[in-house]
Design an enzyme around this catalytic site. Structure first.
Site, PDB file in Angstrom:
ATOM      1  N   ALA A 155      19.335 113.389 -40.883  1.00 14.71           N
ATOM      2  CA  ALA A 155      20.513 112.658 -40.368  1.00 14.71           C
ATOM      3  C   ALA A 155      21.946 113.026 -40.968  1.00 14.71           C
ATOM      4  CB  ALA A 155      20.347 111.033 -40.414  1.00 14.71           C
ATOM      5  N   VAL A 171      14.942 106.696 -38.736  1.00 16.33           N
ATOM      6  CA  VAL A 171      15.397 108.110 -38.996  1.00 16.33           C
ATOM      7  C   VAL A 171      15.484 108.772 -40.253  1.00 16.33           C
ATOM      8  CG1 VAL A 171      17.982 109.018 -38.406  1.00 16.33           C
ATOM      9  CG2 VAL A 171      17.213 107.011 -37.108  1.00 16.33           C
ATOM     10  N   CYS A 172      15.084 109.922 -39.910  1.00 20.63           N
ATOM     11  CA  CYS A 172      14.885 110.745 -41.376  1.00 20.63           C
ATOM     12  C   CYS A 172      16.371 110.925 -42.095  1.00 20.63           C
ATOM     13  CB  CYS A 172      14.342 112.156 -41.175  1.00 20.63           C
ATOM     14  SG  CYS A 172      14.285 113.294 -42.498  1.00 20.63           S
ATOM     15  N   ILE A 173      16.575 110.495 -43.374  1.00 22.13           N
ATOM     16  CA  ILE A 173      17.796 110.418 -44.045  1.00 22.13           C
ATOM     17  C   ILE A 173      18.193 111.720 -44.091  1.00 22.13           C
ATOM     18  CG2 ILE A 173      17.043 109.998 -46.134  1.00 22.13           C
ATOM     19  CD1 ILE A 173      19.372 108.224 -46.488  1.00 22.13           C
ATOM     20  N   PHE A 198      12.283 109.467 -35.933  1.00 24.01           N
ATOM     21  CA  PHE A 198      13.502 110.511 -35.400  1.00 24.01           C
ATOM     22  C   PHE A 198      13.780 111.526 -36.652  1.00 24.01           C
ATOM     23  CE2 PHE A 198      13.937 106.700 -33.175  1.00 24.01           C
ATOM     24  CZ  PHE A 198      14.056 107.116 -31.625  1.00 24.01           C
TER      25      PHE A 198
END
Lengths: 100, 130
Positions: free
Chosen positions: B82, B77-79, B39
């Site tokens: 995010a 999820v791409c930190i 994501f």
């Protein structure tokens, strides 16, 4: 193996549609999803229709046609696929390039 | 065949989450596997545990969670994407001294390298743009 292009924009985003068409090589397949299915109706002056006329294999996602009520407006020559057909297209092509 | 998927669109502002979810189900039904769903960009909003979905609509976060649990699919999820959109886990909330965290437990915050790794190891990569 030839490329599968996936386009999810209608011709109101003509730049994306044109970029997709320009990138398509001979033998590549194109799948129209989401608003991309509008390119398969007669209502838009889209270069996708020219691509079809030049012999390209162009598929349209049935679910998105139904969601937009376009069943009767799709020009002939486009091949309808469901999601399982989409998976098969992915297996048969490599790489898979999305235009959005 | 091993698939890797990327979702760039957010719920309610893009069709991408629904298209990607339906496609993922079809991939698994056909007997293929999905190693990782990444994501990215506004797609990180799929991972919020604080979104309350109306009863007559599909709770996409819960659907992803079930898919992950039933088919051993990693939800990454791409930190960076995010954090700037307010999707944080407990560790990041502590690090940045935030009062709350909201990452759904089925999802994991990871670096972009995890997406590169997924692309290299998968047979097929499909991106769901916004």
């Amino acid at each position: 193996m030839s490329t599968l292009h996936i386009l999810n924009k209608s011709n109101s985003d003509a730049t994306t549609v044109q970029s997709c068409c320009n990138a398509m090589g001979k033998g590549d397949a194109l799948l129209l999803i989401e608003d991309g299915v509008y390119n398969a109706t007669g209502s838009q002056n889209s270069s996708i229709v020219e691509k079809l006329a030049s012999g390209a294999n162009i598929y349209i996602r049935v679910q998105d046609i139904k969601a937009r009520g376009l069943e009767t407006q799709i020009l002939s020559g486009f091949t309808p696929v469901d999601d399982s057909g989409w998976v098969d297209l992915c297996v048969a092509h490599q790489p898979i390039v999305s235009w959005y | 065949m091993k698939f890797a998927l990327a979702v760039y669109g957010a719920p309610y502002s893009s069709q991408a989450p629904h298209t990607a979810y339906n496609f993922a189900c079809s991939v698994l039904q056909a007997g293929h596997s999905i190693s990782r769903i990444f994501f990215y960009h506004a797609g990180v909003l799929n991972a919020s545990s604080l979104a309350v979905t109306p009863q007559d609509e599909l709770d996409i976060t819960e659907q992803w969670s079930k898919l992950s649990r039933n088919h051993d699919v990693e939800l990454a999820v791409c930190i960076a994407a995010a954090l700037k959109r307010g999707i944080v886990n407990k560790e990041e909330a502590t690090r940045y001294e935030l009062g709350q965290f909201n990452l759904h437990p089925a999802f994991e915050l990871v670096g972009l390298g995890q997406w590169v790794d997924a692309m290299i190891s998968a047979d097929r990569v499909v991106v769901f743009g916004k």
